[in-house]
Design a protein around this motif. Structure first.
Motif, PDB file in Angstrom:
ATOM      1  N   GLU A 143      -7.221  17.256  -2.278  1.00  0.00           N
ATOM      2  CA  GLU A 143      -7.958  17.414  -1.113  1.00  0.00           C
ATOM      3  C   GLU A 143      -8.581  16.453  -0.102  1.00  0.00           C
ATOM      4  OE1 GLU A 143     -10.126  20.428  -4.400  1.00  0.00           O
ATOM      5  OE2 GLU A 143     -11.313  18.860  -3.828  1.00  0.00           O
ATOM      6  N   ASN A 144      -8.177  15.054  -0.334  1.00  0.00           N
ATOM      7  CA  ASN A 144      -8.392  14.365   0.625  1.00  0.00           C
ATOM      8  C   ASN A 144      -7.453  13.157   0.808  1.00  0.00           C
ATOM      9  OD1 ASN A 144     -11.979  14.230   0.782  1.00  0.00           O
ATOM     10  ND2 ASN A 144     -10.879  14.710  -1.532  1.00  0.00           N
ATOM     11  N   ASP A 145      -6.318  13.733   1.309  1.00  0.00           N
ATOM     12  CA  ASP A 145      -5.195  13.142   1.358  1.00  0.00           C
ATOM     13  C   ASP A 145      -4.869  12.178   2.591  1.00  0.00           C
ATOM     14  OD1 ASP A 145      -4.670  14.872   3.120  1.00  0.00           O
ATOM     15  OD2 ASP A 145      -2.790  15.597   2.663  1.00  0.00           O
ATOM     16  N   MET A 149       0.775  -1.321   0.121  1.00  0.00           N
ATOM     17  CA  MET A 149      -0.029  -0.023  -0.283  1.00  0.00           C
ATOM     18  C   MET A 149       0.847   1.303   0.000  1.00  0.00           C
ATOM     19  SD  MET A 149      -2.980   1.562  -0.088  1.00  0.00           S
ATOM     20  CE  MET A 149      -3.128   3.274   0.268  1.00  0.00           C
ATOM     21  N   ILE A 150       0.509   2.255  -0.818  1.00  0.00           N
ATOM     22  CA  ILE A 150       1.227   3.400  -0.808  1.00  0.00           C
ATOM     23  C   ILE A 150       0.717   4.482   0.063  1.00  0.00           C
ATOM     24  CG2 ILE A 150       1.725   5.338  -2.305  1.00  0.00           C
ATOM     25  CD1 ILE A 150       1.510   3.311  -4.774  1.00  0.00           C
ATOM     26  N   VAL A 151       1.641   4.742   0.900  1.00  0.00           N
ATOM     27  CA  VAL A 151       0.985   5.751   2.112  1.00  0.00           C
ATOM     28  C   VAL A 151       1.074   7.196   1.558  1.00  0.00           C
ATOM     29  CG1 VAL A 151       1.125   4.260   4.172  1.00  0.00           C
ATOM     30  CG2 VAL A 151       3.246   5.184   3.166  1.00  0.00           C
ATOM     31  N   SER A 152       2.049   7.624   1.010  1.00  0.00           N
ATOM     32  CA  SER A 152       2.334   8.989   0.758  1.00  0.00           C
ATOM     33  C   SER A 152       1.303   9.485  -0.411  1.00  0.00           C
ATOM     34  CB  SER A 152       3.949   9.312   0.507  1.00  0.00           C
ATOM     35  OG  SER A 152       4.000  10.167  -0.764  1.00  0.00           O
ATOM     36  N   THR A 153       0.937  10.709   0.064  1.00  0.00           N
ATOM     37  CA  THR A 153      -0.165  10.950  -1.089  1.00  0.00           C
ATOM     38  C   THR A 153       0.695  11.417  -2.475  1.00  0.00           C
ATOM     39  OG1 THR A 153      -1.647  11.564   0.598  1.00  0.00           O
ATOM     40  CG2 THR A 153      -1.963  12.776  -1.772  1.00  0.00           C
ATOM     41  N   SER A 154       1.779  11.935  -2.227  1.00  0.00           N
ATOM     42  CA  SER A 154       2.401  12.636  -3.262  1.00  0.00           C
ATOM     43  C   SER A 154       2.881  11.514  -4.244  1.00  0.00           C
ATOM     44  CB  SER A 154       3.554  13.354  -2.735  1.00  0.00           C
ATOM     45  OG  SER A 154       4.457  12.762  -2.183  1.00  0.00           O
ATOM     46  N   ALA A 155       3.350  10.463  -3.554  1.00  0.00           N
ATOM     47  CA  ALA A 155       3.897   9.357  -4.336  1.00  0.00           C
ATOM     48  C   ALA A 155       2.796   8.777  -5.064  1.00  0.00           C
ATOM     49  CB  ALA A 155       4.460   8.158  -3.375  1.00  0.00           C
ATOM     50  N   LEU A 156       1.551   8.529  -4.516  1.00  0.00           N
ATOM     51  CA  LEU A 156       0.384   7.904  -5.232  1.00  0.00           C
ATOM     52  C   LEU A 156      -0.067   8.725  -6.426  1.00  0.00           C
ATOM     53  CD1 LEU A 156      -1.537   5.758  -5.282  1.00  0.00           C
ATOM     54  CD2 LEU A 156      -3.151   7.207  -3.741  1.00  0.00           C
ATOM     55  N   LEU A 181     -10.239   5.983  -0.201  1.00  0.00           N
ATOM     56  CA  LEU A 181      -9.883   6.441  -1.543  1.00  0.00           C
ATOM     57  C   LEU A 181      -8.623   6.259  -2.122  1.00  0.00           C
ATOM     58  CD1 LEU A 181     -10.856   8.690  -3.642  1.00  0.00           C
ATOM     59  CD2 LEU A 181      -9.700  10.402  -2.046  1.00  0.00           C
ATOM     60  N   LYS A 182      -7.827   6.260  -1.241  1.00  0.00           N
ATOM     61  CA  LYS A 182      -6.311   5.946  -1.878  1.00  0.00           C
ATOM     62  C   LYS A 182      -6.190   4.558  -2.351  1.00  0.00           C
ATOM     63  CE  LYS A 182      -3.044   8.235   0.382  1.00  0.00           C
ATOM     64  NZ  LYS A 182      -2.441   8.613   2.056  1.00  0.00           N
ATOM     65  N   GLU A 210     -13.891   7.404 -12.973  1.00  0.00           N
ATOM     66  CA  GLU A 210     -15.029   8.181 -12.901  1.00  0.00           C
ATOM     67  C   GLU A 210     -16.090   7.673 -12.207  1.00  0.00           C
ATOM     68  OE1 GLU A 210     -17.442   9.357 -16.587  1.00  0.00           O
ATOM     69  OE2 GLU A 210     -16.922  11.485 -15.950  1.00  0.00           O
ATOM     70  N   ASP A 211     -16.411   6.462 -12.524  1.00  0.00           N
ATOM     71  CA  ASP A 211     -17.645   5.571 -11.918  1.00  0.00           C
ATOM     72  C   ASP A 211     -17.222   5.151 -10.550  1.00  0.00           C
ATOM     73  OD1 ASP A 211     -19.981   5.836 -13.632  1.00  0.00           O
ATOM     74  OD2 ASP A 211     -20.276   3.634 -13.302  1.00  0.00           O
ATOM     75  N   PHE A 212     -16.120   4.625 -10.406  1.00  0.00           N
ATOM     76  CA  PHE A 212     -15.887   3.992  -9.263  1.00  0.00           C
ATOM     77  C   PHE A 212     -15.485   5.098  -7.904  1.00  0.00           C
ATOM     78  CE2 PHE A 212     -15.767   0.089 -11.641  1.00  0.00           C
ATOM     79  CZ  PHE A 212     -16.497  -0.640 -11.083  1.00  0.00           C
ATOM     80  N   ILE A 213     -14.756   6.321  -8.480  1.00  0.00           N
ATOM     81  CA  ILE A 213     -14.247   7.189  -7.527  1.00  0.00           C
ATOM     82  C   ILE A 213     -14.917   8.461  -7.529  1.00  0.00           C
ATOM     83  CG2 ILE A 213     -12.137   8.189  -6.867  1.00  0.00           C
ATOM     84  CD1 ILE A 213     -10.588   5.701  -7.957  1.00  0.00           C
ATOM     85  N   LEU A 214     -14.799   8.925  -8.848  1.00  0.00           N
ATOM     86  CA  LEU A 214     -15.274  10.625  -8.681  1.00  0.00           C
ATOM     87  C   LEU A 214     -16.760  10.692  -8.467  1.00  0.00           C
ATOM     88  CD1 LEU A 214     -13.241  11.658 -11.826  1.00  0.00           C
ATOM     89  CD2 LEU A 214     -12.953  12.388  -9.393  1.00  0.00           C
ATOM     90  N   LYS A 215     -17.488   9.822  -9.110  1.00  0.00           N
ATOM     91  CA  LYS A 215     -19.039   9.996  -8.681  1.00  0.00           C
ATOM     92  C   LYS A 215     -19.383   9.601  -7.185  1.00  0.00           C
ATOM     93  CE  LYS A 215     -21.709   8.203 -12.056  1.00  0.00           C
ATOM     94  NZ  LYS A 215     -22.135   7.458 -13.091  1.00  0.00           N
ATOM     95  N   LYS A 216     -18.515   9.026  -6.528  1.00  0.00           N
ATOM     96  CA  LYS A 216     -18.871   8.750  -5.111  1.00  0.00           C
ATOM     97  C   LYS A 216     -18.124   9.548  -4.276  1.00  0.00           C
ATOM     98  CE  LYS A 216     -19.996   3.893  -5.924  1.00  0.00           C
ATOM     99  NZ  LYS A 216     -19.208   2.887  -6.323  1.00  0.00           N
ATOM    100  N   TYR A 217     -17.031  10.155  -4.582  1.00  0.00           N
ATOM    101  CA  TYR A 217     -16.256  10.963  -3.493  1.00  0.00           C
ATOM    102  C   TYR A 217     -16.184  12.216  -3.775  1.00  0.00           C
ATOM    103  CZ  TYR A 217     -14.658   6.342  -1.479  1.00  0.00           C
ATOM    104  OH  TYR A 217     -14.554   5.046  -0.959  1.00  0.00           O
ATOM    105  N   LYS A 218     -16.657  12.738  -4.985  1.00  0.00           N
ATOM    106  CA  LYS A 218     -16.596  14.051  -5.115  1.00  0.00           C
ATOM    107  C   LYS A 218     -17.838  14.455  -5.171  1.00  0.00           C
ATOM    108  CE  LYS A 218     -14.040  17.178  -8.350  1.00  0.00           C
ATOM    109  NZ  LYS A 218     -12.690  17.588  -8.040  1.00  0.00           N
TER     110      LYS A 218
END
Lengths: 388, 388, 388, 388
Positions: free
Chosen positions: D120-122, D1-8, D127-128, D54-62
């Motif tokens: 915005e949701n680091d 699992m990648i922990v750093s937001t910037s790395a992800l 989400l990550k 878009e469908d699995f993430i943006l539409k749910k989290y944004k």
């Protein structure tokens, strides 16, 4: 291995007779048709099991053997590519000739020639082994005969019965128990002196994690709940292929189930009957078995789990779908020549079933027996047992 | 129109008997199979012609009529959409039941009920007209019975014969002559008081340019030259659809022709015979008839040219492909209700054949009779006559 | 026949340009796809019409001609079996190369070579005749281009428009009148010095019974009544084949009609529009045209009735299905060689359409023009006119 | 699992860019076609991987997310039955719209929205994790993109190259050695903190008998001997299904092999090349891999044997067919909801492949990675390694 010639002869003759006994209730017309590719005409089974003895044994071991009819090899070869040309499988139901009478004459001719051959060569081990294979081959076809007859009659709009006396099941009245098996290394495969097929050989170790297996087959009562909970419409319960299969074929219940005005019936060899809730659910595909287990939050056992646990429960009413694919055991080797086509060439894309069924011939199955079918097929007496 | 009740009754009973006579040489197994969709099992023909009398006549005119078996309507309806559900055509060969014996019992029951009905209602014209249609319907099926039996036996690897006494043709020994017809307006269509089908009615004028038509059918000798000149490989001789058809089906000779070591044989109802060069070429599709005519630099006659010229030559050995499409005559109107499905609904994508064949029932065809088949079909006794 | 070289050159160049003008509104992606076998990618039309000039003319008449790309003959041959191997029809949409840019370069190369050839050989009648055929061939493909583009865009879930300015019809506001034609012998076929196809030649007499033909095409308003009267569910209105076709394909309205919440819309080249009741009904199969006429108690005209009456009414909005099968005229002879494949080889199993459509190129159709399609096809601008 | 937001974020953006880099050499036309059902148009891959985010993430989290185009979900959903209707798989190549330009705009829009969402949701682990799955999903499609492009170009009659610089293999110059593994209980499955798919989880014991595995992939030289020994014509080497497959599809060599005047060539992404005998044999089906092993008197390893031995040899040039069926590990559980459709629903009728290939994205595969395909498929970079 059967050592005594007279015992083998007796086994041979009884098997030959029993095949014909299965066909007793049939009308001549029932011997001829092939409503789907998987179902062969009974006439073909009668001829094919005979051709096996003629082509693999009589033509090789009896020097002066005269074939009953040279063209029968073409008509009755099944899939032995190495044994020459043959009628394509889907054409078996297009042949009115040879007639049923001629096929019975062919059987009599070959049975008698083979009995004589055996008596005259009672010390030839190789011959006796081949005859034993031929007998077991015929016993396999006895089960197919029954399931094919059921399909032929049960899919006829007139739904004639086969026999009032054929009882398809014992009711399951016990509450299922979870039978536990400890984690460990277990031995799998055939391990005694009796007959077995090549696919059971190569006894070997398998590691099993701890698991539990149900003491009972799943019943119609349980399966009905799955239907009533809309199991056939919940896509996430199904394999992708399974879902396509139920959509394309409009599947909504096990084969032979019929809903008349909200009441469930099913066609059995003893005619159309009201659905017995205590009967083991039957004539389901692997896809359906899997979806049912998903719906229960459980799973099917592997064939190894089944084999190790089988001494703890009763089995033999239904062929039980397992989660295992039909694959060779370690160090599996095919028999040389045409007999090598018997099992190995089917070891891809099929699932293993364990147990046996009410249609299986006496003494034909055993704890290590591996049956196999494509995952969508359900005209055999198939059922399921849960694990976790 | 037959006016006398006793003559009609006699016609009815003789027709019913003759259908069964055709089936005499069959084994029970031969009644059951359907090797291709176009060929129906003989058992089905026996039942279907009977159902026609039961469903269109007995159930309407006999108030207390009790169906022989309510499910037979489902089994023996052919294509009368407006008469309810039915076994799909390609499933006819999948039904072992009703048995042949039951079908014969059904025939006897209906024949006798209808004879009684007719005797009790001898002044009902409408009833008599319907019975007459039913008789002619059965006579049509008599021809199909023979051609379907030929296919069933002739495509069996054992190639059993139907009857030693069935002679398929008269040799053509005359040199063909060109019979001329003058340009002019001619009358086409049925024009006497005898029975005819609705598709022959609406006698009307047709203008014909001057033409010539051959006095003889094309023989095997002539057709063999076409084969030997590589006619099946000359793309420009063929319709686009015809070329696709021969490529996909690997067609290189008429149906039933077999080449054994360079020698041509053909299967006939009296068994496999050496090809007779004087026999009319038979069992060819329209595509083949057309390609042959192209190769000769000639053409097929239209059905109108055939009808006007037919009194000048002998015909009746073979159904003769014409260049005409099967279309309604001017002012053609379908019979009302289900009987309207008889002819009109097939008037697209088929070709008209004229004449008759050795398999046609006595007195069944006539100069205005219009037979029709799709252009690729050739299991009927089809042949051709050239024009220019 | 065009005698002046400069007029022919001008005709050639304008035709070549017009083909490209039709494609102007397309995106590159639109040139590539083939959603059904009947619809060719626009790129293929551009290449195929060019290949025709290259293969039939340049390679024969220009001694030093160097093919643009030797493999293009394989890619762009359509069905000329005698011209060698080719991409199978259903694979046209699987080819991303040659690119659209390369196809335009190919066009430019061939157009320029052919223009030069013509200028250098202005007295060669045979050459000029071939060029004229090539031009008319391209004009035919211009219509196919438009109908194929309509299919490609109209069956895309995004339903993009082709051009706001493309008007598919003139409203039909006149009340239809019955135009009478007297019985008699009439002349059919092409009869002036202008260009025509071989299938129009062989002017000949036809006898017509008295008939009446409608002054107007059938409108959407009339067709809607047929739908609302459940015409698609009345089996007796349909040919047997037509009924199977609507059942298998779930047909319940003309192509491109869409019902949104009870309101009818249709996709047109200028986008999705509310159904205009005064528009001529369009994109129907022969089966639908026939069933509609049956429902009205009327019929379709034959192609001969249409040709004789056509001077009495306006036509050219829609290709009009006739009752006639597409057959050769008396004394029809195919052109020798590959060009002989142009028309004659399709003269079986198709219906004749007469008239023309909004998609037909200018000056391309005429009173004797015979268009033809299989009875189920409806992606062309097809309609119908009634007769009785 | 990648922990750093910037790395992800960096991982995400690089992956998105790399997908587009793969498509750089394409012409617009190449993005559109689908020559066989298994091969999707590159345009579709570009859109589908975007739709996933878009469908699995943006539409749910944004919360205020506005879809780029509401109809794209219909166009770019692949098989997620639970996510609603979609274009059927075989229709992907029939869609000219959205255009390639619109798809790139869609990518840009979603990439940018997702990058913003992540920033915005680091701290949102869920989400990550979803984003990480989306990245790996896109990396899987990168490999499919390359193999689909190869099919699109390599099956075009013009055989255009993809890129001169794409090198498909490292020659195999070492003599293969047998690497021995002792009998015992081994641990199978994923076991570190890095990313893996659900089908690798459930680390568990497996008992392995003693075996040996080859240090090298099978080369073209070795495979050529199989061909020259008539391996494709020896029925006893093949599975029954495999034999049917080679007969029906006329298979006589690996995909992309071409024999020109007795010389073997193969199409590669860098164009048609003379067959390099030292290259690993590629583009073979499981059936071919199995038959080759039979011919050698050897066998394929199971996926467990491969996993345990893999540290002893180099791998990653070719996906290696194993003898194992693709089945769930003990205690396998599907992810809840639509993501649960990712792997589990394919666990029937497929074979497992291990390793990776030259087309696999960097860092995408690993020792426990389980790839799976149906046994007849061979458009991936598949190969084989022998065991005994």
């Amino acid at each position: 291995m059967i050592v005594s010639t007279s015992a083998l002869l007796d086994f041979f003759l009884k098997t030959r007779t029993h095949t014909e006994t299965i066909c007793k209730p049939l009308q001549i017309e029932d011997y001829v048709v092939q409503p789907i590719a998987d179902v062969s005409p009974p006439k073909w089974h009668l001829g094919h099991t005979t051709w096996f003895f003629e082509d693999f044994i009589l033509k090789k071991y009896k020097s002066d053997y005269k074939e009953f009819n040279k063209q029968f090899a073409f008509v009755f070869n099944s899939y032995y590519e190495s044994m020459g040309a043959r009628v394509v499988r889907t054409d078996r139901g297009n042949l009115s000739r040879p007639t049923v009478g001629e096929v019975y004459a062919y059987r009599k001719y070959v049975t008698s020639a083979l009995a004589k051959l055996l008596q005259e060569n009672d010390s030839l081990t190789e011959l006796k082994e081949l005859i034993e294979i031929g007998i077991h081959h015929e016993k396999q076809h006895q089960e197919l005969l029954l399931t094919d007859i059921k399909y032929i009659l049960g899919n006829n709009p007139l739904q004639p019965l086969y026999s009032e006396n054929f009882n398809e099941y014992q009711p399951i009245s016990n509450t299922p128990k979870w039978l536990p098996v400890k984690e460990g290394v277990y031995k799998i495969g055939h391990n005694d002196s009796g007959f077995c097929y090549d696919n059971e050989l190569g006894r070997h170790n398998v590691f099993l994690s701890e698991y539990q297996i149900s003491s009972e087959l799943v019943t119609n009562a349980e399966y009905l709940k799955f239907i009533e909970d809309d199991g056939y419409n919940q896509v996430l319960l199904w394999h992708s292929e399974g879902w396509d299969w139920i959509e394309e074929n409009n599947i909504f219940a096990p084969q032979y189930w019929q809903n008349q005005d909200g009441e469930w019936y099913c066609y059995q060899l003893n005619g159309v009957q009201k659905l017995d809730l205590q009967a083991p659910v039957t004539h389901i595909s692997y896809y359906e078995a899997f979806a049912f287990a998903q719906w229960k939050g459980l799973r099917l056992p592997t064939e190894f789990e089944w084999e190790i646990a089988q001494s703890k429960f009763d089995w033999g009413q239904r062929w039980e779908w397992t989660e295992s694919a039909y694959l060779p055991y370690p160090n599996y080797t095919k028999a040389p020549g045409a007999l090598g086509e018997y099992n190995g060439k089917f070891m891809v894309s099929q699932k293993t079933l364990r147990g046996g069924s009410v249609a299986t011939s006496d003494n034909h199955t055993r704890a290590t027996y591996r049956n196999f079918f494509h995952p969508q097929l359900r005209w055999q007496f198939t059922g399921l047992r849960l694990a976790r």
